[in-house]
Design a protein around this motif. Structure first.
Motif, PDB file in Angstrom:
ATOM      1  N   ILE A  50       1.015  -1.159   0.042  1.00  0.00           N
ATOM      2  CA  ILE A  50       0.007  -0.101   0.011  1.00  0.00           C
ATOM      3  C   ILE A  50       0.869   1.201  -0.112  1.00  0.00           C
ATOM      4  CG2 ILE A  50      -1.608   1.419   1.433  1.00  0.00           C
ATOM      5  CD1 ILE A  50      -3.096  -1.274   2.168  1.00  0.00           C
ATOM      6  N   LEU A  51       1.856   1.359   0.984  1.00  0.00           N
ATOM      7  CA  LEU A  51       2.888   2.324   0.905  1.00  0.00           C
ATOM      8  C   LEU A  51       3.350   2.717  -0.465  1.00  0.00           C
ATOM      9  CD1 LEU A  51       4.711   1.874   4.170  1.00  0.00           C
ATOM     10  CD2 LEU A  51       3.089   3.781   3.849  1.00  0.00           C
ATOM     11  N   VAL A  52       3.960   1.665  -1.196  1.00  0.00           N
ATOM     12  CA  VAL A  52       4.524   1.746  -2.541  1.00  0.00           C
ATOM     13  C   VAL A  52       3.667   2.155  -3.396  1.00  0.00           C
ATOM     14  CG1 VAL A  52       5.676   0.640  -4.371  1.00  0.00           C
ATOM     15  CG2 VAL A  52       6.375   0.007  -1.986  1.00  0.00           C
ATOM     16  N   ALA A  53       2.379   1.850  -3.354  1.00  0.00           N
ATOM     17  CA  ALA A  53       1.300   2.010  -4.357  1.00  0.00           C
ATOM     18  C   ALA A  53       1.036   3.781  -4.365  1.00  0.00           C
ATOM     19  CB  ALA A  53       0.191   1.354  -4.340  1.00  0.00           C
ATOM     20  N   VAL A  54       0.596   3.991  -2.920  1.00  0.00           N
ATOM     21  CA  VAL A  54       0.280   5.453  -2.886  1.00  0.00           C
ATOM     22  C   VAL A  54       1.261   6.332  -3.249  1.00  0.00           C
ATOM     23  CG1 VAL A  54      -0.366   6.987  -1.046  1.00  0.00           C
ATOM     24  CG2 VAL A  54      -1.513   4.663  -1.059  1.00  0.00           C
ATOM     25  N   VAL A  55       2.549   6.053  -2.773  1.00  0.00           N
ATOM     26  CA  VAL A  55       3.787   6.823  -3.295  1.00  0.00           C
ATOM     27  C   VAL A  55       3.993   6.810  -4.885  1.00  0.00           C
ATOM     28  CG1 VAL A  55       6.230   7.262  -2.919  1.00  0.00           C
ATOM     29  CG2 VAL A  55       4.978   6.616  -1.066  1.00  0.00           C
ATOM     30  N   ILE A 309       1.245  -1.430 -10.861  1.00  0.00           N
ATOM     31  CA  ILE A 309       2.458  -1.724 -10.557  1.00  0.00           C
ATOM     32  C   ILE A 309       3.087  -2.912 -11.020  1.00  0.00           C
ATOM     33  CG2 ILE A 309       4.171  -1.822  -8.448  1.00  0.00           C
ATOM     34  CD1 ILE A 309       2.492   0.697  -7.307  1.00  0.00           C
ATOM     35  N   ALA A 310       2.114  -4.156 -10.483  1.00  0.00           N
ATOM     36  CA  ALA A 310       2.689  -5.328 -10.734  1.00  0.00           C
ATOM     37  C   ALA A 310       2.630  -5.499 -12.270  1.00  0.00           C
ATOM     38  CB  ALA A 310       1.364  -6.075 -10.403  1.00  0.00           C
TER      39      ALA A 310
END
Length: 323
Positions: A50-55, A309-310
């Motif tokens: 979630i952190l990576v996706a939001v950033v 992202i995936a």
């Protein structure tokens, strides 16, 4: 800090022996270790995703998702406070914690518990402004305001547990103190002391009321206003859209307070110590493992960002192979 032991001597290094789950046979320690390890890895992976996706996704650079990153970071810190020691206990039989380490764990556990409650209130306020005052949303929820709300939640959470942590550390303890738990919690440390537990128990109860019920009241008030505003929307599609923006947060709030209720009932009810311990362990693990699942499964924006992202990672991997 020196601590006066129960036999009246002064010793600066009492230690705490974590009993774990008293009735659990040692033959099951390895199984429990793998279960907790699996949960911990899922918590780390889900919240990091979630952190990576939001950033990484510009479309998620909104106040709601800014607060979500705070919640995900908090869940990682919250579980890291307790679970690694639990894993060491069940795998290596590492039962001992030093005096400073035990009180640091207690303080951080209380701090992150407070942080979660306050962040959930801030998220409820964000939804209230978005739905009840949509024209004022860009003015009220500026990046500066968002940062101030999040910082206020974290700061209050770091300050509130200081009095009970300091006062509990000044109670009298033996050189070796048996803690009937998997980690150092306020009430079990009070019980392990030889001092009168009444003042500390009362203080812990008062702080729990402030941290649990006051934020819950604020969340309920926010959603009462939201419900009244949504019911005034004439369009069925508009009402559905408004409710959908709140559903993930409502589920997280429900999970958080359900886990608190389980821990509270397990402690207050006349049950064996194992139920008290497992109630607290469930509280320490349940919310952090369900939060990323709720936001990835029910929030289409987060789900789309993670899928994107995936796909990008898969495409780059295929490109690196020259396919």
């Amino acid at each position: 800090m020196e601590a006066t032991t129960c036999n009246g001597s002064v010793d600066g290094s009492p230690v705490f022996y974590l009993v774990g789950i008293p009735s659990l046979p040692e033959s099951l320690f390895l199984l429990v270790f793998f279960i907790f390890l699996l949960f911990y890895l899922l918590i780390l992976m889900g919240n990091t995703l979630i952190l990576v996706a939001v950033v990484a996704e510009p479309s998620l650079h909104k106040p709601m998702y800014f607060f979500l990153t705070n919640l995900s970071a908090l869940d990682i810190l919250f579980t890291t406070t307790t679970v690694p020691k639990m894993l060491s206990l069940f795998l290596l039989g590492d039962h001992f914690l030093s005096f400073p380490a035990c009180f640091l764990q207690m303080y951080l556990f209380q701090t992150f518990t407070c942080s979660e409650a306050f962040i959930l209130v801030v998220m409820a306020y964000d939804r209230y402004v978005a739905i009840c005052r949509p024209l004022h949303y860009p003015v009220h929820m500026t990046p500066q305001t968002n940062a101030a709300l999040a910082a206020g939640a974290w700061l209050a959470a770091f300050l509130l547990p200081i009095p009970p942590a300091v006062q509990t550390s000044q109670m009298a303890y033996n050189n070796i103190n048996h803690i009937y738990h998997c980690f150092c919690d306020h009430l079990v440390l009070v019980k392990a002391s030889c001092s009168d537990p009444t003042p500390q128990t009362l203080m812990g109860f008062c702080i729990a009321m402030v941290v649990s019920f006051l934020p819950l009241l604020l969340v309920l008030l926010s959603y009462a206003r939201i419900l009244a505003s949504v019911l005034r929307i004439n369009s069925r599609e508009g009402r559905s859209k408004a409710f959908s923006t709140c559903s993930s947060h409502l589920l997280v709030v429900g999970t958080y307070y359900s886990s608190i209720a389980i821990a509270y009932v397990a402690y207050r009810a006349e049950l064996p110590p194992d139920f008290h311990i497992m109630g607290n362990v469930a509280y320490a693990i349940l919310t952090p493992i369900l939060n990323p699942l709720i936001y990835t499964l029910r929030n289409k924006d987060v789900k789309a960002a993670i899928t994107k992202i995936a796909c990008l990672r898969s495409s780059s991997g295929i490109g690196a192979l020259g396919l």
